[in-house]
Structure formats: C-alpha cells, structure tokens
Design a protein around this motif. Structure first.
Motif, PDB file in Angstrom:
ATOM      1  N   SER A  38      36.870  43.499  42.411  1.00 38.67           N
ATOM      2  CA  SER A  38      37.019  43.404  40.963  1.00 38.67           C
ATOM      3  C   SER A  38      38.152  44.259  40.438  1.00 38.67           C
ATOM      4  O   SER A  38      38.538  45.266  41.041  1.00 38.67           O
ATOM      5  N   ALA A  39      38.678  43.844  39.291  1.00 36.29           N
ATOM      6  CA  ALA A  39      39.671  44.635  38.567  1.00 36.29           C
ATOM      7  C   ALA A  39      39.328  44.581  37.085  1.00 36.29           C
ATOM      8  O   ALA A  39      39.172  43.493  36.522  1.00 36.29           O
ATOM      9  N   ASN A  40      39.193  45.735  36.480  1.00 36.75           N
ATOM     10  CA  ASN A  40      38.830  45.818  35.065  1.00 36.75           C
ATOM     11  C   ASN A  40      39.817  46.682  34.298  1.00 36.75           C
ATOM     12  O   ASN A  40      40.594  47.442  34.876  1.00 36.75           O
ATOM     13  N   PRO A  62      39.357  36.084  29.838  1.00 35.49           N
ATOM     14  CA  PRO A  62      39.702  37.497  29.686  1.00 35.49           C
ATOM     15  C   PRO A  62      39.581  38.291  30.989  1.00 35.49           C
ATOM     16  O   PRO A  62      38.749  37.994  31.851  1.00 35.49           O
ATOM     17  N   THR A  63      40.404  39.290  31.121  1.00 39.07           N
ATOM     18  CA  THR A  63      40.313  40.241  32.231  1.00 39.07           C
ATOM     19  C   THR A  63      38.988  41.008  32.123  1.00 39.07           C
ATOM     20  O   THR A  63      38.497  41.271  31.014  1.00 39.07           O
ATOM     21  N   GLY A  64      38.408  41.346  33.248  1.00 33.36           N
ATOM     22  CA  GLY A  64      37.170  42.126  33.254  1.00 33.36           C
ATOM     23  C   GLY A  64      37.322  43.418  32.454  1.00 33.36           C
ATOM     24  O   GLY A  64      38.382  44.053  32.475  1.00 33.36           O
ATOM     25  N   THR A  65      36.269  43.788  31.754  1.00 32.61           N
ATOM     26  CA  THR A  65      36.319  44.968  30.884  1.00 32.61           C
ATOM     27  C   THR A  65      35.058  45.809  31.064  1.00 32.61           C
ATOM     28  O   THR A  65      33.961  45.263  31.185  1.00 32.61           O
ATOM     29  N   ALA A  66      35.242  47.124  31.098  1.00 33.31           N
ATOM     30  CA  ALA A  66      34.099  48.039  31.190  1.00 33.31           C
ATOM     31  C   ALA A  66      34.102  48.974  29.987  1.00 33.31           C
ATOM     32  O   ALA A  66      35.140  49.536  29.629  1.00 33.31           O
ATOM     33  N   ILE A  87      28.920  49.754  31.033  1.00 32.17           N
ATOM     34  CA  ILE A  87      28.574  48.351  30.799  1.00 32.17           C
ATOM     35  C   ILE A  87      29.800  47.523  31.179  1.00 32.17           C
ATOM     36  O   ILE A  87      30.901  47.792  30.696  1.00 32.17           O
ATOM     37  N   VAL A  88      29.600  46.532  32.045  1.00 32.73           N
ATOM     38  CA  VAL A  88      30.729  45.752  32.546  1.00 32.73           C
ATOM     39  C   VAL A  88      30.601  44.289  32.132  1.00 32.73           C
ATOM     40  O   VAL A  88      29.545  43.672  32.321  1.00 32.73           O
ATOM     41  N   GLU A  89      31.671  43.753  31.549  1.00 35.54           N
ATOM     42  CA  GLU A  89      31.812  42.312  31.330  1.00 35.54           C
ATOM     43  C   GLU A  89      32.734  41.794  32.441  1.00 35.54           C
ATOM     44  O   GLU A  89      33.926  42.107  32.459  1.00 35.54           O
ATOM     45  N   PRO A  90      32.213  41.011  33.400  1.00 39.37           N
ATOM     46  CA  PRO A  90      33.016  40.626  34.565  1.00 39.37           C
ATOM     47  C   PRO A  90      34.279  39.838  34.234  1.00 39.37           C
ATOM     48  O   PRO A  90      35.302  39.994  34.886  1.00 39.37           O
ATOM     49  N   GLY A  91      34.215  38.945  33.224  1.00 38.06           N
ATOM     50  CA  GLY A  91      35.395  38.173  32.869  1.00 38.06           C
ATOM     51  C   GLY A  91      35.977  37.455  34.075  1.00 38.06           C
ATOM     52  O   GLY A  91      35.281  36.754  34.813  1.00 38.06           O
ATOM     53  N   ALA A  92      37.270  37.667  34.302  1.00 37.93           N
ATOM     54  CA  ALA A  92      37.991  36.968  35.371  1.00 37.93           C
ATOM     55  C   ALA A  92      37.428  37.264  36.752  1.00 37.93           C
ATOM     56  O   ALA A  92      37.604  36.453  37.683  1.00 37.93           O
ATOM     57  N   ASN A  93      36.748  38.380  36.922  1.00 40.56           N
ATOM     58  CA  ASN A  93      36.201  38.714  38.240  1.00 40.56           C
ATOM     59  C   ASN A  93      35.224  37.654  38.741  1.00 40.56           C
ATOM     60  O   ASN A  93      35.061  37.469  39.948  1.00 40.56           O
ATOM     61  N   GLY A  94      34.581  36.961  37.807  1.00 36.95           N
ATOM     62  CA  GLY A  94      33.648  35.910  38.189  1.00 36.95           C
ATOM     63  C   GLY A  94      34.336  34.687  38.772  1.00 36.95           C
ATOM     64  O   GLY A  94      33.669  33.791  39.309  1.00 36.95           O
TER      65      GLY A  94
END
Length: 300
Positions: free
Chosen positions: A9-11, A90-94, A107-114
């Motif tokens: 992953s990349a956030n 969107p790019t993953g965001t924490a 709290i992590v929103e995976p976004g593109a990591n998924g």
C-alpha cells in the motif's frame, strides 16, 4: 538475484497532533496538522531503500495530486516505481492522531490500494528476480497470495508483515520464509490457527506456521524465533519517543534489507531495532525513517 520487491500500500498521511487520544464520542482539539507520505507498503519500501537495498515498489495510487506526491517521493528515495499503477480513484489516505507520548490511532481509507490486483507479467518478473519479496495486508489478500506464490516458485525469499492482522489462508502460510508480527498480531494469528495465544512463548508456537518468526515488542525490543534454534531477544534502544507512526514498518524494511545483504538473523534484528528506535524520535511515517549512516551510528 538481488534487491527487494515490495508489494503493498501507499497512502498520504494526515497527521493531527493532540494532547491525548480521544475516547469514543469525545472531541479534542489538534495543535498541529501535517501531511506526509505513508502506508505500510510505501513505508517499508522507503525503509529498505534508505537502509541500502535496491528496491522496487509494486502498488497503486490515484490520478490525483496525492498520487503524484507518492510517486515522486518514492523516486526521490531511489525506488523503482515503473510498476506503480495509476488508477481512476483517490490515493489511499490515513487520518492519524498522535498524542504527547508518541502513541497513535489510525483510520485508513484504502482508495487506490484496493486496486492492486491481477499482477502483470512484468510484476511477476520483478518478483522472480528479487532476493526478497516484502508484503503487508493493506492490499487485497488474493494479490498477496499471488505474489507469494510467484516468489516461492522462483526461490525468492517471502517476508510477510501480517498487519493489519487478519486470518491468513493456508495458501499464503505455506509460502512464507519470514513472518513479522507485533505481540497483538502474534496472539491473533496463533488463535486463528488453533495455537495457544498466551503472550509468553507465542513466537515459538508460531513456528508451526513458518520457519522464522520475528515478534516486535515495542519498547521491549524484538524477539527472533527459528526452527531448531533458541529464541533471541534483542532489547530496544532507550529513547524518548515522540511518534510511533511507522516504527514497525521501519523495522520490517530495515530487517529485509539486512537479510538480503547477508547479515545473520541476529544482526539483522539488531540493525532493524536501531532503525526503528530512530524513527520513533521523529514525527511522521516516511519522514522519520533513517538512512543507513544513521542506523550504523546508532548501532555503535
């Protein structure tokens, strides 16, 4: 074979500085907000690269400004990003809150990591040519299993940081060379596999799953467990922690770099512990990861 491939992953981390971590339903005011590179995969790739390993990163970012920030940041650390996908989301965001003692909640929103799915022939070639594959569990589990199988077939060492913890399928467990977990993750993994989950000796019991287990113990250091060998405990360096964000990832990346370089496992554990001790003295995930020179100085 040479170098490390990180699949993960990349956030972008949005880090709030707070006096204390809020309780459920409570509002607290932040006294500082910063934006930095993060995500377990990105953190571990940067840690490996700064520790001296040639590193390739396989992952996904969004078609947004954050995605460009991730790509350029990885490139600035000399990491090969030719296999980093850009996807239409969107790019993953924490969102991270860090208190005055360095403790955090995330709290992590995976976004593109998924969207890190269906590894390409180029991905498979990079994994097969590497000395080690390093992974975590912030991307789809099927992709983790696929990458691990490719690595196993090619003789590439498979290192898994089983975080965030989830039940691991047998198809993944049977590929592992090194499992890295913290105390909580070790207990959960033991429980999931019908093993005694009591903290005392859990690292040794997890050897039923894989030949080498590393358990990180926070301020107590880390323990190394190998089939046919006595466990080794390496105490942590005594430091003043200001932010624990990314410390475990720093440990994983530095450990992988040391192993690929040819260090003995005990020495790799000490090297990784020194790297992690530096990271907790600084704010942020990627910004706190030390370079090789700093790690060697700490070891002295």
């Amino acid at each position: 074979m040479s170098g490390i491939v990180v699949v993960g992953s990349a956030n972008i981390d949005q880090v709030f500085r707070v006096e204390r971590i809020p309780s459920p339903g409570e509002t607290v005011l932040s006294h500082g907000l910063s934006t930095a590179l993060g995500g377990k995969g990105q953190n571990q790739a940067v840690a490996a690269a700064r520790a001296g390993a040639a590193t390739v990163f396989i992952g996904a970012v969004g078609d947004d400004a954050f995605g460009e920030q991730v790509r350029s940041g990885l490139s600035d650390d000399g990491i090969d990003v030719s296999l980093l996908r850009t996807v239409a989301m969107p790019t993953g965001t924490a969102l991270i809150a860090v208190d005055g003692t360095g403790e955090n909640i995330i709290i992590v929103e995976p976004g593109a990591n998924g969207q890190v799915t269906a590894l390409t022939s180029a991905d498979a070639a990079a994994i097969s040519e590497a000395s080690a594959l390093v992974m975590q569990l912030e991307i789809p589990l099927d992709t983790v299993v696929e990458a691990a199988r490719i690595a196993r077939a090619a003789g590439t060492r498979v290192i898994l940081n089983a975080a965030p913890i989830q039940e691991l399928p047998e198809a993944l467990i049977e590929t592992l060379d090194v499992l890295i977990v913290n105390e909580h993750e070790a207990a959960e993994l033991a429980r999931d596999n019908g093993l005694d989950a009591e903290p005392e000796g859990v690292g040794q019991r997890l050897l039923a799953l894989t030949p080498t287990v590393v358990v990180t113990l926070g301020a107590e250091g880390a323990s190394l467990h190998r089939v046919g060998a006595e466990p080794v405990l390496v105490p942590a360096h005594r430091v003043t922690a200001v932010d624990a964000t990314g410390a475990g990832d720093t440990f994983c990346g530095a450990f992988a770099a040391a192993v690929v370089e040819g260090m003995l496992p005990d020495d790799a554990l000490r090297f990784a512990g020194a790297a992690a001790s530096i990271s907790v003295e600084n704010h942020g995930a990627v910004p706190s990861i030390p370079v090789r020179e700093a790690i060697e100085t700490r070891l002295k």
